[in-house]
Design a protein around this motif. Structure first.
Motif, mmCIF file in Angstrom:
data_model
loop_
_atom_site.group_PDB
_atom_site.id
_atom_site.type_symbol
_atom_site.label_atom_id
_atom_site.label_comp_id
_atom_site.label_asym_id
_atom_site.label_seq_id
_atom_site.Cartn_x
_atom_site.Cartn_y
_atom_site.Cartn_z
ATOM 1 N N HIS A 193 0.892 -1.198 -0.208
ATOM 2 C CA HIS A 193 -0.212 -0.015 0.021
ATOM 3 C C HIS A 193 1.020 1.258 0.029
ATOM 4 O O HIS A 193 0.633 2.269 -0.722
ATOM 5 C CB HIS A 193 -0.891 0.184 1.203
ATOM 6 N N GLU A 194 1.867 1.463 0.783
ATOM 7 C CA GLU A 194 2.703 2.570 0.860
ATOM 8 C C GLU A 194 3.637 2.696 -0.144
ATOM 9 O O GLU A 194 3.797 3.659 -0.734
ATOM 10 C CB GLU A 194 3.454 2.370 2.223
ATOM 11 N N HIS A 251 1.572 4.216 -2.883
ATOM 12 C CA HIS A 251 1.739 5.628 -2.918
ATOM 13 C C HIS A 251 3.002 6.319 -3.343
ATOM 14 O O HIS A 251 2.831 7.431 -3.992
ATOM 15 C CB HIS A 251 1.507 6.101 -1.359
ATOM 16 N N HIS A 278 -5.595 7.060 -2.110
ATOM 17 C CA HIS A 278 -6.502 6.445 -1.656
ATOM 18 C C HIS A 278 -7.890 6.249 -2.681
ATOM 19 O O HIS A 278 -8.380 5.199 -2.568
ATOM 20 C CB HIS A 278 -6.776 6.712 -0.106
ATOM 21 N N TYR A 336 -8.636 2.186 1.989
ATOM 22 C CA TYR A 336 -8.531 1.640 3.325
ATOM 23 C C TYR A 336 -9.494 0.608 3.706
ATOM 24 O O TYR A 336 -9.440 -0.107 4.551
ATOM 25 C CB TYR A 336 -9.100 3.090 4.363
HETATM 26 ZN ZN ZN Z 1 -2.359 5.173 2.335
#
Ligand code: ZN
Length: 815
Positions: free
Chosen positions: A311-312, A315, A321, A342
């Protein structure tokens, strides 16, 4: 065969330009073209040393080189008369195992990337935008619009030459050995470890799984010039893989080390400066969650580490998101199936989204329709916990949690998800006042407009009218239109307030207020031409309290009260301390009669915190009062016996509500059709929203995170007294939201409003400020959807590393 033209050579025209040497000592014939420079590179696991010799027709050596190449392998300009080149082991050494690639680099170089024109053709990379295979490329727009774009044919932020031969003078940038490919998107990550993370932090298998998540993107979405799917990941993790096939995926490449757990600081201090623009930077930690900024991120290795790390990392590839802005800039979209969302963050099986779901609008949701099995199981599970019918003749999703699959479009807080921090309740939030006292505000609607009351920093009662037009995601700032803030004469020295509207049709509000010395009074606020004025306060004699009161119109037994309806103010007595008392009168002008609030056993109810009460659509009056241990209890008033029955055993999963660290808020939410009216015209049906304060697990002085509990459906046949069940629970706005100490999130809704609103006091830089949450139930208007996350990451792989000047702006992307 000792030499073979590599796979990419098929793009080439005349003479082969790239060769793969399988065996040392064999001669390779070279084209007679003058000016060729031969460059040797090693792929993953390849030899680290070799000698390249230029040989003439008779077998005589004309020239030789061992380590002039960027990374210490041969680079040789062959002299005239050269007919063959030959790789040899360094003198006195046995021939090393493994494969070397030999590139014949020509001198014409239109884009100045160091890779010759003919060689680029042979490789299938671009030397200029107008070459036939580049004009046809999915990246043609990028080549054409961004000067020098063809230097990085696959748009991954790494130039073609760097990917082929590495970066000179930088032993940490041996990109070909780490598996770089100039025709495929490659992402390099240095993984460091915070102080308390023992090496390796992530295992070989962990990284295989992370890489798999990024391998799902299609070649089309990612515009990989080699036509192969996926973003290829390469991790400098500080150890060599056990499985040789993973040598391009991970290794000990000289950068991975222990670092600060503060990833931004670590990015400055522990990341080799020469790696910036080539590598991304990660720090593993053992507490908190994850965060990212630019090309760096931090992730907790003890908490869903694979999904969180991915997930990170995503980014840092430009994925947000919400995915792409055109899919609706909101987190927790139930139809955006991605671990960047999320709502599905920790679900490895969800991975990254590769398709667009059906568009959804919280202001107008169609509940009935076919649901696929995967979607059904995701929506049933936390965090959404929705009721879904995916079999039979009438499938659908109960988006508004009202116990029915409706046939008409409804309003529903689609992005509100239990426990998660989805910001749904905070959509369109607006600042009503700055520099206020730490006192819960009061909200009441009159004539369809919200009236907000608070206490300003001088202890004076203040007020503002708020109009609530449609709350549209495209312009969240316009969810509210604020009237002028005004103060009321004769209402000073206050520390708490509560308000209740009078009977419908009367533009009047009863306002209960507590003075700094604890005295309790009531005023009537009336409106003339939209302007509010307050009557002289009427004091409730003998009433003293340290807490905020609660106010409601109560339907009562006329035999006991002399009328069927009275105005009641509930307050916690200062003496006897903690006893809940009720002051009642026929109007706000008094006189008030004070009596104890009794439970089923006719015992006075005691509570250490401010009470909250609300009139339900069912006509019932119910309240939430904390018990002596601050556990929330839920009561409804029984007019016949003039007592409050404790329904906590049914209301809460554990028989008692959660512990609250601040006052409570309560309001009744009517289920609404898309036009804002009650569904099926049933004004009674709805749910209770209960707000309380959880102590957040952070060591600071603002530990007060507001939470919401939402009940299952109530109506005439299922009143709260028999059916109350607080089924869903989650943060208000997000887990980082803090209330000012000893205040509550105040909730308000009535039939004149389309949605539930709330107000809260929180700490800001310049003191406490009052904020309005116009749509606490999350039913703002928006077009929400998903799409292919890899189309977003396509440009982000480059742009997050080197910026839009080098990588192209959004106009060169898919959208
Ligand atoms: Zn995030």
């Amino acid at each position: 065969m000792a030499w073979s033209a590599c796979a990419a050579c098929s793009v080439g025209d005349d003479a082969p330009r790239v060769f793969r040497a399988q065996k040392f000592g064999a001669r390779m014939p070279v084209p007679s073209e003058p000016g060729l420079v031969y460059i040797v590179a090693a792929g993953p696991g390849g030899p680290r040393a070799a000698v390249l010799q230029a040989v003439d027709e008779q077998g005589a050596m004309l020239a030789s080189d061992a380590n002039s190449g960027p990374l210490g392998l041969p680079k040789l300009a062959v002299p005239p008369g050269t007919r063959f080149v030959m790789l040899k082991a360094p003198s006195g050494q046995p021939a090393p195992a493994g494969v070397l690639d030999v590139y014949a680099n020509d001198s014409r170089d239109d884009d100045g990337d160091g890779v010759g024109h003919a060689l680029e053709r042979a490789l299938g990379t671009c030397d200029a935008p107008d070459e036939p295979h580049c004009v046809r490329s999915a990246l043609a727009k990028y080549y054409e619009r961004v000067p020098g774009a063809t230097r990085d044919t696959d748009r991954d932020g790494l130039s073609d030459a760097d990917e082929l031969w590495g970066v000179a003078g930088q032993p940490l940038l041996d990109l070909p050995r780490f598996g770089a490919d100039p025709r495929h998107k490659d992402v390099f990550v240095e993984v460091d470890r915070g102080k308390n993370v023992d090496p390796p932090g992530l295992s070989e298998d962990d990284l295989v799984q992370v890489a798999k998540l990024f391998a799902h993107g299609s070649a089309a979405a990612l515009r990989n010039p080699d036509g192969k799917p996926g973003i290829r990941m390469h991790f400098d993790i500080g150890f060599e893989p056990a499985e040789p096939a993973h040598r391009a995926l991970l290794g000990d490449w000289g950068g991975s080390s222990r670092s600060s757990r503060n990833y931004k600081k670590a990015r400055r201090q522990d990341f080799t400066a020469a790696r910036a623009g080539y590598f991304r930077y990660a720090v593993l930690i053992r507490s908190g969650f994850g965060q990212s900024s630019g090309d760096a991120f931090v992730a907790n290795r003890d908490y869903h580490r694979i999904a969180l790390f991915a997930h990170e990392l995503a980014h840092t590839l430009g994925l947000k998101h919400h995915g792409h802005a055109s899919w609706g800039e909101v987190n927790c979209k139930p139809n955006h199936f991605s671990i960047i969302n999320y709502a599905y963050q920790n679900l490895l099986e969800v991975g990254f989204s590769t398709r667009a779901g059906q568009l959804l609008d919280p202001g107008s949701v169609i509940e009935r329709g076919p649901v696929d099995g995967t979607e059904a199981s995701l929506l049933r599970a936390p965090p959404f916990e929705l009721d879904v019918v995916d079999t039979g003749e009438h499938p659908g999703i109960d988006w508004n949690r009202d116990g029915r699959i409706s046939d008409e479009p409804v309003r529903a807080g689609l992005t509100w998800a239990t426990y998660k921090s989805c910001d749904a309740a905070g959509f369109g939030r607006a600042t009503l006042a700055k520099k206020v006292l730490p006192a819960s505000p009061a909200l009441v609607a009159v004539g369809g407009n919200l009236q907000a009351f608070w206490i300003d920093r001088d202890g004076q009662l203040a007020h503002r009218t708020v109009r609530l037009p449609t709350c549209d995601a495209r312009d969240p700032k316009r969810c509210t239109r604020l009237g002028k803030a005004r103060t009321f004469d004769g209402h000073r020295g206050l520390r708490a307030i509560a308000a209740v509207a009078s009977d419908p049709g009367q533009p009047q509000i009863a306002l209960a207020h507590v003075a700094t010395d604890g005295r309790l009074g009531v005023s009537a606020v009336t409106f003339k031409r939209g302007r509010a004025s307050a009557s002289q306060p009427v004091e409730i004699r003998g009433a003293h309290t340290e807490h905020a009161p609660a106010a409601a119109w109560m339907t009562v037994d006329p035999a006991r009260y002399g009328a069927s309806r009275v105005l009641s103010v509930l307050f916690v007595a200062a003496e006897p301390r903690g006893t809940l008392l009720q002051a009642s009168a026929l109007t706000a002008a008094g006189p008030f009669v004070v009596r104890p609030v009794l439970d089923d056993a006719l015992r006075p109810i005691t509570t250490p915190l401010a009470p909250t009460i609300a009139t339900l659509g069912t006509g019932e009056l119910c309240g939430a009062f904390a018990d002596q241990e601050s556990l929330i209890r839920f009561y409804c008033y029984d007019p016949r016996r003039d007592l409050w029955r404790d329904h906590s055993a049914q209301a809460f999963y554990a028989g008692l509500g959660p512990r609250t660290f601040g006052p409570l808020g309560l309001a009744y939410h009517r289920y609404r059709a898309a036009d804002g009216t009650a569904i099926d015209g049933d004004e009674m049906r709805g749910a209770l929203y209960l707000s309380f304060t959880e102590a957040a697990p952070v060591k600071d002085d603002t530990p007060d995170n507001p939470q919401l509990m939402i009940s299952e459906w109530l109506d005439a046949k299922n009143p709260a007294a028999s059916s109350i069940n607080f089924r869903w629970r989650g943060s208000v706005i997000n887990q980082w939201t803090h209330l000012a100490p000893n205040t509550s999130l105040v909730l308000y809704e009535d039939s004149s409003l389309k949605a539930m609103s709330g107000a809260m006091v929180r700490r800001a830089k310049d003191g406490l400020q009052l904020e309005l949450l116009p749509i606490v139930d999350g039913s703002f208007t928006a077009g929400l959807g998903g799409g292919d996350d890899f189309e977003v990451m396509e440009r982000g792989v480059c742009a997050q590393l080197r910026g839009a000047d080098v990588c192209g702006g959004p106009e060169t992307g898919q959208h």
